[in-house]
Design an enzyme around this catalytic site. Structure first.
Site, PDB file in Angstrom:
ATOM      1  N   HIS A 107      27.807 -31.418  45.558  1.00 15.49           N
ATOM      2  CA  HIS A 107      27.918 -32.033  46.881  1.00 15.49           C
ATOM      3  C   HIS A 107      26.568 -31.918  47.588  1.00 15.49           C
ATOM      4  O   HIS A 107      25.888 -30.897  47.486  1.00 15.49           O
ATOM      5  CB  HIS A 107      29.015 -31.321  47.678  1.00 15.49           C
ATOM      6  CG  HIS A 107      29.169 -31.881  49.053  1.00 15.49           C
ATOM      7  ND1 HIS A 107      29.362 -33.231  49.264  1.00 15.49           N
ATOM      8  CD2 HIS A 107      29.124 -31.309  50.273  1.00 15.49           C
ATOM      9  CE1 HIS A 107      29.447 -33.451  50.561  1.00 15.49           C
ATOM     10  NE2 HIS A 107      29.300 -32.304  51.192  1.00 15.49           N
ATOM     11  N   ASN A 131      24.559 -35.761  54.299  1.00 16.41           N
ATOM     12  CA  ASN A 131      25.909 -35.459  53.816  1.00 16.41           C
ATOM     13  C   ASN A 131      26.862 -36.596  54.191  1.00 16.41           C
ATOM     14  O   ASN A 131      27.130 -36.805  55.368  1.00 16.41           O
ATOM     15  CB  ASN A 131      26.344 -34.132  54.461  1.00 16.41           C
ATOM     16  CG  ASN A 131      27.731 -33.685  54.029  1.00 16.41           C
ATOM     17  OD1 ASN A 131      28.458 -34.418  53.364  1.00 16.41           O
ATOM     18  ND2 ASN A 131      28.094 -32.477  54.421  1.00 16.41           N
ATOM     19  N   CYS A 160      34.799 -33.059  52.319  1.00 21.94           N
ATOM     20  CA  CYS A 160      33.738 -33.354  51.335  1.00 21.94           C
ATOM     21  C   CYS A 160      34.186 -33.191  49.891  1.00 21.94           C
ATOM     22  O   CYS A 160      33.520 -33.671  48.979  1.00 21.94           O
ATOM     23  CB  CYS A 160      32.537 -32.458  51.590  1.00 21.94           C
ATOM     24  SG  CYS A 160      31.882 -32.635  53.235  1.00 21.94           S
TER      25      CYS A 160
HETATM   26  N1  ACO Z   1      16.398 -28.375  64.863  1.00 20.14           N
HETATM   27  C1  ACO Z   1      15.779 -27.264  65.271  1.00 20.14           C
HETATM   28  N2  ACO Z   1      16.414 -26.087  65.416  1.00 20.14           N
HETATM   29  C2  ACO Z   1      17.722 -26.049  65.118  1.00 20.14           C
HETATM   30  C3  ACO Z   1      18.422 -27.174  64.685  1.00 20.14           C
HETATM   31  C4  ACO Z   1      17.713 -28.379  64.561  1.00 20.14           C
HETATM   32  N3  ACO Z   1      18.289 -29.525  64.134  1.00 20.14           N
HETATM   33  N4  ACO Z   1      19.708 -26.822  64.453  1.00 20.14           N
HETATM   34  C5  ACO Z   1      19.823 -25.526  64.734  1.00 20.14           C
HETATM   35  N5  ACO Z   1      18.616 -25.055  65.134  1.00 20.14           N
HETATM   36  C6  ACO Z   1      18.269 -23.696  65.539  1.00 20.14           C
HETATM   37  C7  ACO Z   1      19.453 -22.902  66.021  1.00 20.14           C
HETATM   38  O1  ACO Z   1      19.714 -23.167  67.380  1.00 20.14           O
HETATM   39  C8  ACO Z   1      18.967 -21.477  65.809  1.00 20.14           C
HETATM   40  O2  ACO Z   1      18.133 -21.132  66.868  1.00 20.14           O
HETATM   41  P1  ACO Z   1      18.178 -19.645  67.479  1.00 20.14           P
HETATM   42  O3  ACO Z   1      17.780 -18.754  66.337  1.00 20.14           O
HETATM   43  O4  ACO Z   1      17.202 -19.717  68.582  1.00 20.14           O
HETATM   44  O5  ACO Z   1      19.601 -19.436  67.912  1.00 20.14           O
HETATM   45  C9  ACO Z   1      18.100 -21.581  64.550  1.00 20.14           C
HETATM   46  O6  ACO Z   1      17.775 -22.990  64.410  1.00 20.14           O
HETATM   47  C10 ACO Z   1      18.771 -21.113  63.288  1.00 20.14           C
HETATM   48  O7  ACO Z   1      20.068 -21.684  63.233  1.00 20.14           O
HETATM   49  P2  ACO Z   1      21.036 -21.437  62.036  1.00 20.14           P
HETATM   50  O8  ACO Z   1      22.314 -22.171  62.263  1.00 20.14           O
HETATM   51  O9  ACO Z   1      21.112 -19.981  61.741  1.00 20.14           O
HETATM   52  O10 ACO Z   1      20.205 -22.127  60.851  1.00 20.14           O
HETATM   53  P3  ACO Z   1      20.518 -22.176  59.335  1.00 20.14           P
HETATM   54  O11 ACO Z   1      19.350 -21.743  58.568  1.00 20.14           O
HETATM   55  O12 ACO Z   1      21.858 -21.569  59.020  1.00 20.14           O
HETATM   56  O13 ACO Z   1      20.638 -23.751  59.067  1.00 20.14           O
HETATM   57  C11 ACO Z   1      22.326 -25.406  58.802  1.00 20.14           C
HETATM   58  C12 ACO Z   1      21.604 -24.498  59.761  1.00 20.14           C
HETATM   59  C13 ACO Z   1      21.326 -26.391  58.227  1.00 20.14           C
HETATM   60  C14 ACO Z   1      23.418 -26.146  59.559  1.00 20.14           C
HETATM   61  C15 ACO Z   1      22.937 -24.568  57.653  1.00 20.14           C
HETATM   62  O14 ACO Z   1      23.651 -23.495  58.186  1.00 20.14           O
HETATM   63  C16 ACO Z   1      23.858 -25.386  56.769  1.00 20.14           C
HETATM   64  O15 ACO Z   1      23.434 -26.280  56.080  1.00 20.14           O
HETATM   65  N6  ACO Z   1      25.147 -25.012  56.748  1.00 20.14           N
HETATM   66  C17 ACO Z   1      26.098 -25.664  55.874  1.00 20.14           C
HETATM   67  C18 ACO Z   1      26.480 -26.973  56.465  1.00 20.14           C
HETATM   68  C19 ACO Z   1      27.351 -27.751  55.555  1.00 20.14           C
HETATM   69  O16 ACO Z   1      27.237 -27.693  54.358  1.00 20.14           O
HETATM   70  N7  ACO Z   1      28.221 -28.513  56.171  1.00 20.14           N
HETATM   71  C20 ACO Z   1      28.986 -29.467  55.519  1.00 20.14           C
HETATM   72  C21 ACO Z   1      30.170 -28.931  54.846  1.00 20.14           C
HETATM   73  S1  ACO Z   1      30.967 -30.229  54.106  1.00 20.14           S
HETATM   74  C22 ACO Z   1      32.121 -31.039  55.104  1.00 20.14           C
HETATM   75  O17 ACO Z   1      33.279 -30.894  54.871  1.00 20.14           O
HETATM   76  C23 ACO Z   1      31.706 -31.947  56.196  1.00 20.14           C
END
Ligand code: ACO
Length: 330
Positions: free
Chosen positions: A257, A287, A117
């Protein structure tokens, strides 16, 4: 502090976004998720998906054509083509060479950069170096991503986050006070396994087992990535501003980003900028990895959010981990 004189400027930009829209409601029918969860946790409402036959190189070429047209350039005038993608159409040759063939930029040296990214910041900085050193006259930076092709559409924790698209920029030496005032690039390869594709390369070649187990698709430790993204983007904002000799209040637009609205808000808060000065399109595209920043820059220019003399701070974070930032005077 002294403001550096820019050596290189971005003279035109372009973008390509596939027409097909995949909404959160559509995703509700595919995996166990809800529109509410996706909006609250990420800010994403919809994303674009390329048709199966659409290639990353073709998307990039369309964005590049628009940028070259706006710069009034003939393809033969481009002598450097820096491509960036995490989703190459094939392993050999580079996507940049495939784009070169489509574009007819026959006088260019073409190669790819892989910085996930953050690749737009990396690619612009590399092109800046070539131009500033007199090794090239006109550079084309093209970031193109078909993220849908490496997404596990049964994994709700990743498939809601990504989208397809391409963005491009034309660069040349600055003949005025406009251009790149500062840049900052960093990486930490020790964190590679927090966001990666385990198989399909030399280490674990593709076979039926890999395909059955989806080892060729993207895996991510979302929470760890989130924390590192907030930390790294904050640091990158600080360094780029300091190197540009500017303070937060001198910045007219922050283009971060677009991975997650919460990361964007945290970055803006840390940088001391109100959300009114932050460009956001994560709600519409999700993204798009390296394509995110050039698409956002192109939209911001088109919408008049950037005017002559505006100072723009761009900051990104991605797999690697990689991170970096740029300050532009437009
Ligand atoms: N719908 C419903 N529930 C979900 C979903 C979904 N799509 N995805 C995960 N959950 C659940 C999980 O299973 C978890 O359930 P549990 O508590 O029963 O285990 C709960 O939601 C919380 O999950 P977390 O992963 O802790 O949620 P978080 O608040 O961290 O949000 C997210 C997840 C959106 C992925 C966040 O961590 C994030 O944005 N991280 C950064 C991602 C990013 O920027 N990636 C790109 C980098 S750039 C590149 O190089 C590609």
């Amino acid at each position: 502090m002294k403001i550096p004189k820019p050596l290189v400027e971005i003279v035109a930009t372009g973008r390509y976004l596939p027409e097909r829209v995949l909404t959160n409601r559509d995703l509700e029918k595919m995996v166990d998720t809800t529109d509410q969860w996706i909006v609250e946790r990420t800010g994403i409402r919809e994303r674009r998906l390329a048709e199966p036959e659409m290639l990353a190189a073709e998307m990039g070429a369309r964005a590049a054509c628009q940028a070259m047209e706006r710069a009034g350039l003939h393809p033969g005038e481009v002598d450097l083509l820096v491509g960036a993608t995490a989703t190459p159409d094939r392993w050999l040759p580079s996507t940049a060479c495939d784009m070169q063939a489509i574009l007819g930029t026959k006088n260019a040296a073409a190669f790819d950069i892989q910085a996930a990214c953050t690749a737009f910041i990396y690619a612009v900085t590399v092109a800046e170096g070539f131009l500033a050193a007199g090794r090239a006259e006109i550079a084309l930076v093209v970031c193109t991503e078909k993220m849908s092709s490496i997404t596990d559409w049964e994994d709700r924790s990743t498939c809601v986050l990504f989208g397809d698209g391409a963005g491009a920029a034309v660069l040349r030496r600055s003949a005025n006070s406009r251009g790149i005032l500062s840049s900052y690039l960093r990486s930490d390869g020790r964190l590679g396994d927090l966001l990666y594709r385990p198989a399909g390369g030399v280490k674990i070649p593709l076979d039926h087992k890999v395909l059955d187990e989806k080892g060729h698709l993207m895996k991510m430790e979302g929470r760890e990535v989130f924390k590192a993204a907030v930390r790294s983007m904050a640091e990158a904002c600080d360094v780029a501003l300091q190197r540009a000799g500017l303070r937060a209040e001198d910045i007219d637009l922050l283009i971060p980003h677009q991975a997650n609205m919460r990361i964007i808000e945290a970055t803006a808060k840390y940088a001391g900028l109100p959300m009114a000065k932050v460009y956001v399109n994560v709600d519409r595209y999700g993204n798009m990895s390296s394509a995110t920043l050039p698409v956002a820059l192109d939209e911001a220019l088109e919408q008049g959010r950037i005017r002559p003399g505006s100072h723009v701070l761009m900051v990104a974070f991605g797999a690697g981990f990689t991170w970096g930032s740029l300050v532009l005077r437009c």
